[in-house]
Design a protein around this motif. Structure first.
Motif, PDB file in Angstrom:
ATOM      1  N   HIS A  15      -9.622  -8.102  -2.267  1.00 21.28           N
ATOM      2  CA  HIS A  15     -11.028  -8.043  -1.823  1.00 21.28           C
ATOM      3  C   HIS A  15     -11.558  -6.608  -1.797  1.00 21.28           C
ATOM      4  N   ASN A  16     -11.258  -5.844  -2.826  1.00 22.17           N
ATOM      5  CA  ASN A  16     -11.709  -4.451  -2.984  1.00 22.17           C
ATOM      6  C   ASN A  16     -11.124  -3.488  -1.955  1.00 22.17           C
ATOM      7  N   TYR A  17     -10.047  -3.855  -1.304  1.00 18.62           N
ATOM      8  CA  TYR A  17      -9.362  -2.952  -0.379  1.00 18.62           C
ATOM      9  C   TYR A  17      -7.947  -2.688  -0.877  1.00 18.62           C
ATOM     10  N   LEU A  18      -7.632  -1.421  -1.042  1.00 19.36           N
ATOM     11  CA  LEU A  18      -6.291  -0.989  -1.411  1.00 19.36           C
ATOM     12  C   LEU A  18      -5.572  -0.638  -0.113  1.00 19.36           C
ATOM     13  N   THR A  19      -4.442  -1.283   0.137  1.00 18.61           N
ATOM     14  CA  THR A  19      -3.697  -1.079   1.379  1.00 18.61           C
ATOM     15  C   THR A  19      -2.333  -0.495   1.074  1.00 18.61           C
ATOM     16  N   ILE A  20      -1.995   0.575   1.782  1.00 22.07           N
ATOM     17  CA  ILE A  20      -0.691   1.220   1.657  1.00 22.07           C
ATOM     18  C   ILE A  20       0.001   1.100   3.009  1.00 22.07           C
ATOM     19  N   ASP A  57     -10.023  -1.237 -12.329  1.00 16.31           N
ATOM     20  CA  ASP A  57      -9.200  -2.123 -13.143  1.00 16.31           C
ATOM     21  C   ASP A  57      -7.921  -2.397 -12.364  1.00 16.31           C
ATOM     22  N   GLU A  58      -7.873  -3.519 -11.671  1.00 17.91           N
ATOM     23  CA  GLU A  58      -6.746  -3.824 -10.790  1.00 17.91           C
ATOM     24  C   GLU A  58      -5.432  -3.928 -11.554  1.00 17.91           C
ATOM     25  N   GLU A  59      -5.476  -4.421 -12.775  1.00 15.47           N
ATOM     26  CA  GLU A  59      -4.254  -4.556 -13.579  1.00 15.47           C
ATOM     27  C   GLU A  59      -3.723  -3.203 -14.050  1.00 15.47           C
ATOM     28  N   GLY A  60      -4.573  -2.194 -14.084  1.00 18.18           N
ATOM     29  CA  GLY A  60      -4.171  -0.884 -14.580  1.00 18.18           C
ATOM     30  C   GLY A  60      -3.697   0.083 -13.504  1.00 18.18           C
ATOM     31  N   ILE A  61      -3.657  -0.340 -12.252  1.00 22.01           N
ATOM     32  CA  ILE A  61      -3.233   0.547 -11.166  1.00 22.01           C
ATOM     33  C   ILE A  61      -1.744   0.834 -11.298  1.00 22.01           C
ATOM     34  N   LYS A  62      -1.391   2.125 -11.193  1.00 21.79           N
ATOM     35  CA  LYS A  62       0.008   2.545 -11.287  1.00 21.79           C
ATOM     36  C   LYS A  62       0.363   3.387 -10.074  1.00 21.79           C
ATOM     37  N   ALA A  63       1.599   3.249  -9.625  1.00 18.14           N
ATOM     38  CA  ALA A  63       2.085   4.029  -8.484  1.00 18.14           C
ATOM     39  C   ALA A  63       3.405   4.678  -8.865  1.00 18.14           C
ATOM     40  N   LYS A  64       3.589   5.915  -8.396  1.00 22.98           N
ATOM     41  CA  LYS A  64       4.828   6.642  -8.673  1.00 22.98           C
ATOM     42  C   LYS A  64       5.244   7.388  -7.414  1.00 22.98           C
ATOM     43  N   LEU A  65       6.516   7.304  -7.090  1.00 22.05           N
ATOM     44  CA  LEU A  65       7.080   8.015  -5.946  1.00 22.05           C
ATOM     45  C   LEU A  65       8.027   9.070  -6.486  1.00 22.05           C
ATOM     46  N   ASP A  66       7.703  10.337  -6.245  1.00 25.30           N
ATOM     47  CA  ASP A  66       8.503  11.440  -6.771  1.00 25.30           C
ATOM     48  C   ASP A  66       8.758  12.448  -5.664  1.00 25.30           C
ATOM     49  N   GLN A  67       9.996  12.573  -5.250  1.00 30.82           N
ATOM     50  CA  GLN A  67      10.431  13.512  -4.206  1.00 30.82           C
ATOM     51  C   GLN A  67       9.619  13.355  -2.924  1.00 30.82           C
ATOM     52  N   VAL A  69       6.610  12.090  -2.568  1.00 34.06           N
ATOM     53  CA  VAL A  69       5.158  12.132  -2.745  1.00 34.06           C
ATOM     54  C   VAL A  69       4.739  10.888  -3.521  1.00 34.06           C
ATOM     55  N   LEU A  70       3.834  10.096  -2.943  1.00 29.12           N
ATOM     56  CA  LEU A  70       3.329   8.899  -3.583  1.00 29.12           C
ATOM     57  C   LEU A  70       2.066   9.255  -4.353  1.00 29.12           C
ATOM     58  N   LYS A  71       2.062   8.932  -5.648  1.00 35.17           N
ATOM     59  CA  LYS A  71       0.892   9.195  -6.496  1.00 35.17           C
ATOM     60  C   LYS A  71       0.377   7.868  -7.026  1.00 35.17           C
ATOM     61  N   LEU A  72      -0.933   7.635  -6.865  1.00 34.57           N
ATOM     62  CA  LEU A  72      -1.574   6.419  -7.359  1.00 34.57           C
ATOM     63  C   LEU A  72      -2.573   6.784  -8.443  1.00 34.57           C
ATOM     64  N   GLU A  73      -2.561   6.023  -9.520  1.00 33.87           N
ATOM     65  CA  GLU A  73      -3.539   6.168 -10.586  1.00 33.87           C
ATOM     66  C   GLU A  73      -4.373   4.898 -10.569  1.00 33.87           C
ATOM     67  N   ILE A  74      -5.677   5.042 -10.282  1.00 39.24           N
ATOM     68  CA  ILE A  74      -6.568   3.893 -10.128  1.00 39.24           C
ATOM     69  C   ILE A  74      -7.698   4.029 -11.145  1.00 39.24           C
ATOM     70  N   PRO A  75      -7.577   3.359 -12.297  1.00 40.13           N
ATOM     71  CA  PRO A  75      -8.612   3.487 -13.329  1.00 40.13           C
ATOM     72  C   PRO A  75      -9.853   2.661 -13.018  1.00 40.13           C
ATOM     73  N   LYS A  76     -11.001   3.159 -13.463  1.00 34.73           N
ATOM     74  CA  LYS A  76     -12.244   2.417 -13.324  1.00 34.73           C
ATOM     75  C   LYS A  76     -12.319   1.337 -14.392  1.00 34.73           C
ATOM     76  N   ARG A  77     -13.068   0.279 -14.100  1.00 36.41           N
ATOM     77  CA  ARG A  77     -13.302  -0.766 -15.102  1.00 36.41           C
ATOM     78  C   ARG A  77     -14.238  -0.217 -16.153  1.00 36.41           C
ATOM     79  N   GLN A  78     -13.920  -0.441 -17.402  1.00 34.34           N
ATOM     80  CA  GLN A  78     -14.733   0.056 -18.509  1.00 34.34           C
ATOM     81  C   GLN A  78     -15.981  -0.796 -18.739  1.00 34.34           C
ATOM     82  N   ASP A  79     -15.888  -2.095 -18.523  1.00 43.83           N
ATOM     83  CA  ASP A  79     -16.989  -3.002 -18.833  1.00 43.83           C
ATOM     84  C   ASP A  79     -17.968  -3.198 -17.694  1.00 43.83           C
TER      85      ASP A  79
END
Length: 90
Positions: A15-20, A57-67, A69-79
């Motif tokens: 519902h448009n909320y990203l929860t960590i 773009d919910e399907e394109g969200i990527k998360a990476k945990l490195d040392q 540090v949590l990094k999230l990549e949240i792309p915008k919808r193109q259409d």
């Protein structure tokens, strides 16, 4: 310092909320030279953070945990071009 494990972190979007959510459970034990217990400590806690995100773009969200540090990549919808709409005057 305790290590951060991927299983201790939960990320979801609904519902448009990203929860960590992150949980921390630490256990520390100290014994003397004869293996006699000196001190035992336990700490636990939970962290929850919610962000309102729109036009992603919910399907394109990527998360990476490195040392730790949590990094999230949240792309915008193109259409999605709903941010601005021209209104015709009659």
């Amino acid at each position: 310092m305790a290590a951060t494990f991927r299983r201790d972190i939960d990320i979801d979007i609904a519902h448009n909320y990203l929860t960590i959510r992150a949980k921390r459970n630490e256990y520390h034990e100290e014994k003397d030279d004869t293996n006699k217990m000196i001190r035992r400590e336990r700490r636990s806690g939970e962290f929850v953070r919610r962000f309102y995100v729109d036009h992603v773009d919910e399907e394109g969200i990527k998360a990476k945990l490195d040392q730790g540090v949590l990094k999230l990549e949240i792309p915008k919808r193109q259409d999605d071009d709903r941010s601005r709409r021209q209104i015709q005057i009659d």
